[in-house]
Design a protein around this motif. Structure first.
Motif, PDB file in Angstrom:
ATOM      1  N   PRO A  39      58.095 -55.750 -24.827  1.00 53.42           N
ATOM      2  CA  PRO A  39      57.171 -56.885 -25.070  1.00 53.42           C
ATOM      3  C   PRO A  39      56.789 -57.710 -23.962  1.00 53.42           C
ATOM      4  CG  PRO A  39      58.711 -56.812 -27.171  1.00 53.42           C
ATOM      5  CD  PRO A  39      59.370 -55.963 -25.859  1.00 53.42           C
ATOM      6  N   LEU A  40      55.483 -58.387 -24.040  1.00 56.19           N
ATOM      7  CA  LEU A  40      55.087 -59.057 -23.038  1.00 56.19           C
ATOM      8  C   LEU A  40      56.067 -60.221 -22.512  1.00 56.19           C
ATOM      9  CD1 LEU A  40      52.881 -60.195 -20.873  1.00 56.19           C
ATOM     10  CD2 LEU A  40      51.825 -61.499 -22.672  1.00 56.19           C
ATOM     11  N   PHE A  41      56.601 -61.117 -23.442  1.00 60.34           N
ATOM     12  CA  PHE A  41      57.405 -62.227 -23.217  1.00 60.34           C
ATOM     13  C   PHE A  41      58.762 -61.886 -23.344  1.00 60.34           C
ATOM     14  CE2 PHE A  41      53.467 -64.508 -23.602  1.00 60.34           C
ATOM     15  CZ  PHE A  41      53.286 -65.155 -22.503  1.00 60.34           C
ATOM     16  N   ALA A  42      59.232 -60.638 -23.556  1.00 58.15           N
ATOM     17  CA  ALA A  42      60.669 -60.379 -23.461  1.00 58.15           C
ATOM     18  C   ALA A  42      61.343 -60.485 -22.235  1.00 58.15           C
ATOM     19  CB  ALA A  42      60.990 -58.770 -23.844  1.00 58.15           C
ATOM     20  N   ALA A  43      62.451 -61.161 -22.180  1.00 58.24           N
ATOM     21  CA  ALA A  43      63.209 -61.224 -21.033  1.00 58.24           C
ATOM     22  C   ALA A  43      64.375 -60.411 -21.090  1.00 58.24           C
ATOM     23  CB  ALA A  43      63.828 -62.602 -20.858  1.00 58.24           C
ATOM     24  N   ASN A  44      64.680 -59.997 -19.747  1.00 55.89           N
ATOM     25  CA  ASN A  44      65.801 -58.772 -19.686  1.00 55.89           C
ATOM     26  C   ASN A  44      67.280 -59.595 -19.257  1.00 55.89           C
ATOM     27  OD1 ASN A  44      66.896 -56.357 -17.328  1.00 55.89           O
ATOM     28  ND2 ASN A  44      66.968 -56.230 -19.542  1.00 55.89           N
ATOM     29  N   VAL A 107      53.147 -52.952 -25.994  1.00 56.77           N
ATOM     30  CA  VAL A 107      54.420 -52.899 -25.108  1.00 56.77           C
ATOM     31  C   VAL A 107      54.020 -52.880 -23.709  1.00 56.77           C
ATOM     32  CG1 VAL A 107      55.905 -52.055 -27.101  1.00 56.77           C
ATOM     33  CG2 VAL A 107      54.542 -50.371 -25.220  1.00 56.77           C
ATOM     34  N   PHE A 108      54.600 -53.310 -22.479  1.00 58.57           N
ATOM     35  CA  PHE A 108      54.178 -53.325 -21.270  1.00 58.57           C
ATOM     36  C   PHE A 108      55.312 -52.771 -20.343  1.00 58.57           C
ATOM     37  CE2 PHE A 108      51.914 -56.638 -23.374  1.00 58.57           C
ATOM     38  CZ  PHE A 108      50.842 -57.138 -22.612  1.00 58.57           C
ATOM     39  N   LYS A 109      55.083 -52.222 -19.415  1.00 61.03           N
ATOM     40  CA  LYS A 109      55.759 -51.650 -18.450  1.00 61.03           C
ATOM     41  C   LYS A 109      55.971 -52.387 -17.186  1.00 61.03           C
ATOM     42  CE  LYS A 109      56.030 -47.361 -15.558  1.00 61.03           C
ATOM     43  NZ  LYS A 109      57.207 -46.914 -16.269  1.00 61.03           N
ATOM     44  N   ASP A 110      57.087 -52.046 -16.414  1.00 62.95           N
ATOM     45  CA  ASP A 110      57.623 -52.904 -15.272  1.00 62.95           C
ATOM     46  C   ASP A 110      58.233 -54.191 -15.541  1.00 62.95           C
ATOM     47  OD1 ASP A 110      56.635 -51.961 -12.136  1.00 62.95           O
ATOM     48  OD2 ASP A 110      56.740 -54.215 -12.236  1.00 62.95           O
ATOM     49  N   VAL A 111      58.313 -55.067 -14.450  1.00 60.73           N
ATOM     50  CA  VAL A 111      59.209 -56.262 -14.383  1.00 60.73           C
ATOM     51  C   VAL A 111      58.315 -57.487 -14.105  1.00 60.73           C
ATOM     52  CG1 VAL A 111      61.517 -55.099 -13.959  1.00 60.73           C
ATOM     53  CG2 VAL A 111      60.062 -55.828 -11.944  1.00 60.73           C
ATOM     54  N   ASN A 112      58.710 -58.636 -14.332  1.00 58.66           N
ATOM     55  CA  ASN A 112      57.993 -59.728 -14.317  1.00 58.66           C
ATOM     56  C   ASN A 112      56.358 -59.805 -14.800  1.00 58.66           C
ATOM     57  OD1 ASN A 112      59.383 -59.703 -11.222  1.00 58.66           O
ATOM     58  ND2 ASN A 112      60.128 -60.654 -12.724  1.00 58.66           N
ATOM     59  N   GLN A 523      44.764 -57.161 -26.044  1.00 58.62           N
ATOM     60  CA  GLN A 523      45.178 -56.480 -26.954  1.00 58.62           C
ATOM     61  C   GLN A 523      46.677 -57.003 -27.760  1.00 58.62           C
ATOM     62  OE1 GLN A 523      44.280 -53.550 -28.543  1.00 58.62           O
ATOM     63  NE2 GLN A 523      42.675 -53.008 -26.990  1.00 58.62           N
ATOM     64  N   ASP A 524      47.320 -57.733 -26.947  1.00 52.23           N
ATOM     65  CA  ASP A 524      48.521 -58.572 -27.173  1.00 52.23           C
ATOM     66  C   ASP A 524      48.256 -59.654 -27.950  1.00 52.23           C
ATOM     67  OD1 ASP A 524      51.671 -58.757 -26.927  1.00 52.23           O
ATOM     68  OD2 ASP A 524      50.790 -60.791 -26.195  1.00 52.23           O
ATOM     69  N   GLY A 525      47.625 -60.525 -27.353  1.00 48.62           N
ATOM     70  CA  GLY A 525      46.959 -61.683 -28.097  1.00 48.62           C
ATOM     71  C   GLY A 525      47.878 -62.788 -28.186  1.00 48.62           C
ATOM     72  N   THR A 526      48.938 -63.042 -27.350  1.00 49.94           N
ATOM     73  CA  THR A 526      50.212 -64.077 -27.422  1.00 49.94           C
ATOM     74  C   THR A 526      50.129 -64.861 -26.066  1.00 49.94           C
ATOM     75  OG1 THR A 526      52.090 -62.725 -26.767  1.00 49.94           O
ATOM     76  CG2 THR A 526      51.373 -62.610 -28.895  1.00 49.94           C
ATOM     77  N   HIS A 527      49.415 -64.502 -25.163  1.00 49.80           N
ATOM     78  CA  HIS A 527      49.572 -65.121 -23.806  1.00 49.80           C
ATOM     79  C   HIS A 527      49.294 -66.584 -23.675  1.00 49.80           C
ATOM     80  CE1 HIS A 527      45.325 -65.094 -22.661  1.00 49.80           C
ATOM     81  NE2 HIS A 527      45.202 -63.920 -23.232  1.00 49.80           N
TER      82      HIS A 527
END
Length: 532
Positions: A39-44, A107-112, A523-527
């Protein structure tokens, strides 16, 4: 039997994000699987090193934390560990990543990704000026009146750079650009490896009102390479000191930008009040260079050079909805950094009125890691070296739990690279031993893994005191390369903009992905991004 953990649904998380309530959505897989989809605001926050990272990255113990994996069986163990570390509101994401997808979550790909998506949003909203690699090369060949400013970290710049480029990491741009291009007619080109820091750096100079013609190098060093043009390697051109008058002017410009973005103003008294509020997370960062930070900084502040803080919000501030307080001594770097964080939806404040005498803490803070409870058997580097010399083959196995990059660079001869989260699998992949010695960069991580390994084997488990660093300091032999991999190298996601040997297809694919981020945000709508 531990009590069952509460569950949070996709809708619960989405609503918290939209309401800007504090929430940490934590992906506990290793970085590579995390980077494939999240997800967009998930942190690893990988479970393999969660004890080392949790307290600094999520400082308030009653923060709402939602943990997930993608069916690997890591999330429950991570949530239980967080509970043992004192966190009081730990939940599992219902259905994990797949449940998020099935509920309609983007869902998003990559980091940061929050920062990269924000950069694309800024360009789409502000039409940030840019020039192609071919256009910039032509200007260089014509010896046009121009400067190229590289907005990345200095180590990234040294790996590869545009010919003639000067290293000016992002938050330094507004502070330094007028000194590097004092003639208003001088063209300024800002570049990074890809797109984000080029866009943000260029727009910073535009927002600050510099009179020069300013453009981003479109697609950065990736675009330069895709155009078939040569990069420099090992360059060392860095920004110089500026005059007091230049600093005062840049400070005025930065303050105006911060005010337009709605940045809060805080005093040291406000900071003390923030610290006493138990219901809010407050991140505190000094956005000057690491060298300035080490010389002296405010107590309790971490080092986060401003350009990287904007680039890596998910790393530095995994609690979305938290308060952020920034400090510098010049009134430029904190205000410009804060202006961007405010536009990204953060509750951000700049400390005013700081005096150099307030910066009475030096060096870099040590990791605040919880103690281990179980007794640990230790061995010195000299003792381990003697064991390796004297014991019969197969009697002893060294497991290196550090990063795979450190392992490949140098490791103890015969050591196996192993992920802590994969210890049960590791024991099946390597020959059995009567003694296992655990090491990592410093032994911090090894001591947490020791009791886990002891539960999996009847063999003796020993931790190398001081880790591989102590082995190196003792002048003992080393190996290099991927000599023994007991785990795949999934602890680090290979960025398409790193290094000099990436396939063209990967670089072009990365740029295409960045171009698609604006639509993904819609599409996500939470930013909650708001561009001034």
């Amino acid at each position: 039997m531990p009590a069952p953990l509460p569950l949070k649904t996709y809708l619960d998380v989405r609503q918290a994000l939209r309401d800007r309530r504090e929430i940490a959505l934590i992906d506990v897989r290793e970085e590579d699987p995390f980077a494939q989809a999240h997800p967009l605001f998930a942190a690893n926050l990988p479970v393999s090193r969660i004890e080392l990272d949790a307290w600094s990255r999520m400082p308030r113990r009653d923060t709402l934390i939602v943990v997930y994996d993608n069916g690997e069986g890591l999330a429950r163990n991570a949530a239980q560990t967080l509970t043992r570390l004192g966190y009081k509101q730990v939940s599992l994401l219902h259905g994990g990543l797949e449940g998020w997808r099935q509920a309609g979550g983007e869902v998003f790909k990559d980091v940061n990704v929050p920062s990269k998506a924000f950069g694309e949003w800024v360009e789409a909203q502000r039409h940030t000026p840019s020039l192609s690699a071919e256009e910039v090369k032509k200007l260089l060949e014509q010896q046009a009146d121009m400067v190229v400013l590289d907005a990345r970290r200095f180590d990234e710049y040294q790996t590869m750079s545009i010919p003639t480029a000067i290293s000016v990491p992002g938050a330094e741009l507004v502070l330094r650009a007028a000194a590097l291009a004092p003639n208003p007619a001088t063209r300024i080109i800002v570049n990074c490896a890809g797109r984000t820091r080029s866009i943000i750096g260029t727009q910073s100079l535009v927002n600050a009102g510099l009179p020069n013609p300013i453009s981003a190098l479109r697609n950065g060093t990736i675009g330069w390479k895709l155009a078939g043009q040569d990069l420099d390697h090992g360059a060392s051109r860095q920004f110089a000191n500026i005059s007091e008058a230049q600093c005062i002017q840049a400070s005025r410009q930065a303050r105006l930008v911060a005010d337009r973005a709605g940045v809060g103003r805080a005093s040291l008294a406000d900071l003390a009040r923030f610290s006493s509020e138990t219901g809010r997370t407050t991140y505190r960062y000094d956005v000057r260079t690491p060298e300035e930070f080490a010389t002296g900084h405010l107590p309790g502040f971490g080092s986060a050079p401003g350009g990287q803080l904007v680039q890596e919000t998910d790393v530095s501030m995994p609690v979305r909805g938290a308060r952020v307080v920034l400090a510098d001594l010049d009134g430029v770097r904190a205000n410009m950094t804060a202006s961007w964080l405010a536009q990204m939806g953060w509750d951000v404040w700049v400390l005013d009125g700081i005096q150099i005498t307030d910066l009475n803490e030096t060096g870099h803070p040590e990791i605040q890691a919880p103690p281990t409870i179980e007794p640990i058997e230790w061995a010195s580097p000299v003792q381990l070296f003697q064991w390796l010399q004297d014991e019969p083959a197969g009697h002893l196995a060294v497991l290196d739990l550090g990063t795979s990059a450190s392992y490949v660079k140098r490791h103890i001869p015969g050591a196996w690279f192993a992920l802590r989260s994969e210890l049960p699998k590791v024991l099946k992949r390597i020959p059995g031993a009567q003694r296992y010695v655990l090491t990592c960069d410093s032994s911090l991580l090894s001591r947490y893994a020791a009791h886990e390994l002891s539960r999996l084997t009847d063999a003796e488990v020993v931790v190398l005191r001081g880790g591989t660093r102590a082995w190196i300091d003792a002048g003992l032999p080393l190996e290099q390369g991927e000599t023994r991999l007991a785990s795949p190298r999934i602890d680090r996601y290979r960025r398409s903009y790193e290094g000099t040997d990436n396939p063209r297809e990967a670089m072009q694919g990365y740029l295409d992905w960045e171009y698609g981020l604006v639509e993904q945000l819609r599409q996500d709508g939470t930013h909650g991004f708001q561009v001034i």
